[in-house]
Design an enzyme around this catalytic site. Structure first.
Site, PDB file in Angstrom:
ATOM      1  NE  ARG A  34       7.055   0.742   4.896  1.00  0.00           N
ATOM      2  CZ  ARG A  34       5.851   0.173   4.878  1.00  0.00           C
ATOM      3  NH1 ARG A  34       5.710  -1.105   4.575  1.00  0.00           N
ATOM      4  NH2 ARG A  34       4.783   0.885   5.144  1.00  0.00           N
ATOM      5  CG  HIS A  66       3.326   3.751   8.652  1.00  0.00           C
ATOM      6  ND1 HIS A  66       3.442   4.594   7.559  1.00  0.00           N
ATOM      7  CD2 HIS A  66       2.934   2.548   8.153  1.00  0.00           C
ATOM      8  CE1 HIS A  66       3.130   3.925   6.455  1.00  0.00           C
ATOM      9  NE2 HIS A  66       2.826   2.673   6.797  1.00  0.00           N
ATOM     10  NE  ARG A  76      -1.662  -2.171   2.740  1.00  0.00           N
ATOM     11  CZ  ARG A  76      -1.731  -3.420   2.247  1.00  0.00           C
ATOM     12  NH1 ARG A  76      -2.729  -3.759   1.493  1.00  0.00           N
ATOM     13  NH2 ARG A  76      -0.808  -4.323   2.516  1.00  0.00           N
ATOM     14  CB  THR A  77       3.407   2.603   2.292  1.00  0.00           C
ATOM     15  OG1 THR A  77       2.667   2.081   3.390  1.00  0.00           O
ATOM     16  CG2 THR A  77       3.933   3.974   2.634  1.00  0.00           C
ATOM     17  CE  LYS A  97      26.234  -2.899  -5.876  1.00  0.00           C
ATOM     18  NZ  LYS A  97      26.310  -1.808  -6.860  1.00  0.00           N
TER      19      LYS A  97
HETATM   20  N1   CP Z   1      -0.336  -0.055   5.764  1.00  0.00           N
HETATM   21  C1   CP Z   1       0.886  -0.336   5.233  1.00  0.00           C
HETATM   22  O1   CP Z   1       1.911   0.244   5.601  1.00  0.00           O
HETATM   23  O2   CP Z   1       0.872  -1.313   4.277  1.00  0.00           O
HETATM   24  P1   CP Z   1       2.132  -1.767   3.459  1.00  0.00           P
HETATM   25  O3   CP Z   1       3.092  -2.428   4.420  1.00  0.00           O
HETATM   26  O4   CP Z   1       1.606  -2.709   2.411  1.00  0.00           O
HETATM   27  O5   CP Z   1       2.767  -0.546   2.858  1.00  0.00           O
END
Ligand code: CP
Length: 306
Positions: A101, A129, A51-52, A80
């Site tokens: 991320r 998040h 999703r993100t 590396k």
């Molecule tokens: N909600 C969320 O962070 O989903 P993903 O891990 O799929 O990005």
């Protein structure tokens, strides 16, 4: 230049403006279709995501911009031994904004200190998040009509669930929000959230173990998955993973106007039969993630659309 590391980086007024913009984008998508022409978003994902990452990419494409990036540490030069600081220095010459991320808490902040472009924390370890929180706030405000005067139950892995930590930090700034923290003893909310966020801000909250006990009083139920990737051993994960399963009989205990949210991915904690209940809002929530990330990109790039 502004980065987003935590939802607290925005004032309540700024958050309200961002959510208003997201609602306008949802209502008038064509108005924004060329807003970021010529701009590039880099998605730097050292951890898996559906999703993100894809909603960030959809957001930039919807704005007329372009995207580049990597979807795992293995497919980047991190494999590396390249540091996050060096990576973002280089990416600053390739893109106008970056979403990162990373499994290590604080890695996006380190990146922001060495970056020539805005950096967005797209999830750092078990810490924060913030763009999920923006998604959650937009969903709650759009479906319940308000962010204050709610009782929200947060259920599942409250120890490792970074979406919960971010959401609590954001919601305490609205009036009369009551938190019901539903978790097994081993997965209770960390001390730094309980003591430094909830207690320090005189926030009303209680901790319970049984979901059934909490359901009747909730306006919002926020389910979370047990975060397998953050457990030190598989045995503990297996023991915890099915502690909560929201199913049709449990939904009968909940108010008729409660909404069920989940940042997704879901494993077993919401039975698929619940998907047919009109109170199940988690797929709609994922869609709101695109609108709010569009609004965030416009805000951080300071792009105005008249
Ligand atoms: N909600 C969320 O962070 O989903 P993903 O891990 O799929 O990005």
């Amino acid at each position: 230049m502004r980065h987003l590391m935590s939802p607290m980086d925005f004032t309540v007024e700024e958050l309200d403006r961002l959510l208003d913009l997201a609602n306008d984008i949802e209502a008038n998508p064509a108005k924004y279709a060329h807003a970021c022409e010529g701009k590039k978003l880099a998605t730097l994902f050292y951890e898996p995501s559906t999703r993100t990452r894809l909603s960030f990419e959809a957001a930039m494409l919807n704005l007329g911009g372009s995207v580049l990036g990597f979807s795992s540490a293995d497919s980047s030069s991190a494999a590396k031994g390249e540091s996050v600081a060096d990576t973002i220095r280089v990416i600053s010459g390739y893109a106008d904004i970056a979403a990162m991320r990373h499994p290590k808490e604080g890695a996006p902040r380190v990146a922001s200190l060495h970056s020539g472009i805005p950096v967005i924390n797209a999830g750092d370890g078990g810490h924060q998040h913030p763009t999920q929180t923006l998604t959650d706030l937009l969903t709650i405000r759009s479906l319940k009509g308000r962010l204050g005067n709610i009782t929200i139950g947060l259920c599942g892995d409250l120890k490792f669930g970074r979406t919960v930590h971010s959401l609590i930090g954001a919601l305490i700034r609205y009036p009369n929000v009551k938190f019901v923290l539903i978790s097994p003893e081993e997965l209770r909310i960390p001390d730094y959230v309980r003591d430094d966020v909830l207690i320090k801000n005189h926030q009303e909250f209680k901790e319970v173990i049984r979901l059934e006990d909490a359901l009747p009083e909730l306006d919002v139920l926020y389910m979370t998955r047990v975060q397998r990737e953050r457990f030190f051993n598989e045995e503990d994960y297996v023991r915890m993973k099915d502690f909560y399963i929201l199913d049709v009989p449990k939904m009968e205990l909940a108010p008729k106007d409660m909404i069920v949210l989940h940042p997704l991915p879901r494993v077993n904690e919401i039975s698929v039969e619940v998907d047919n209940d009109p109170r199940a809002a988690y797929f709609k929530q994922a869609q709101y993630g695109v609108y709010v990330r569009m609004a965030l990109i416009l805000t951080l790039l300071e792009v105005k659309v008249c």
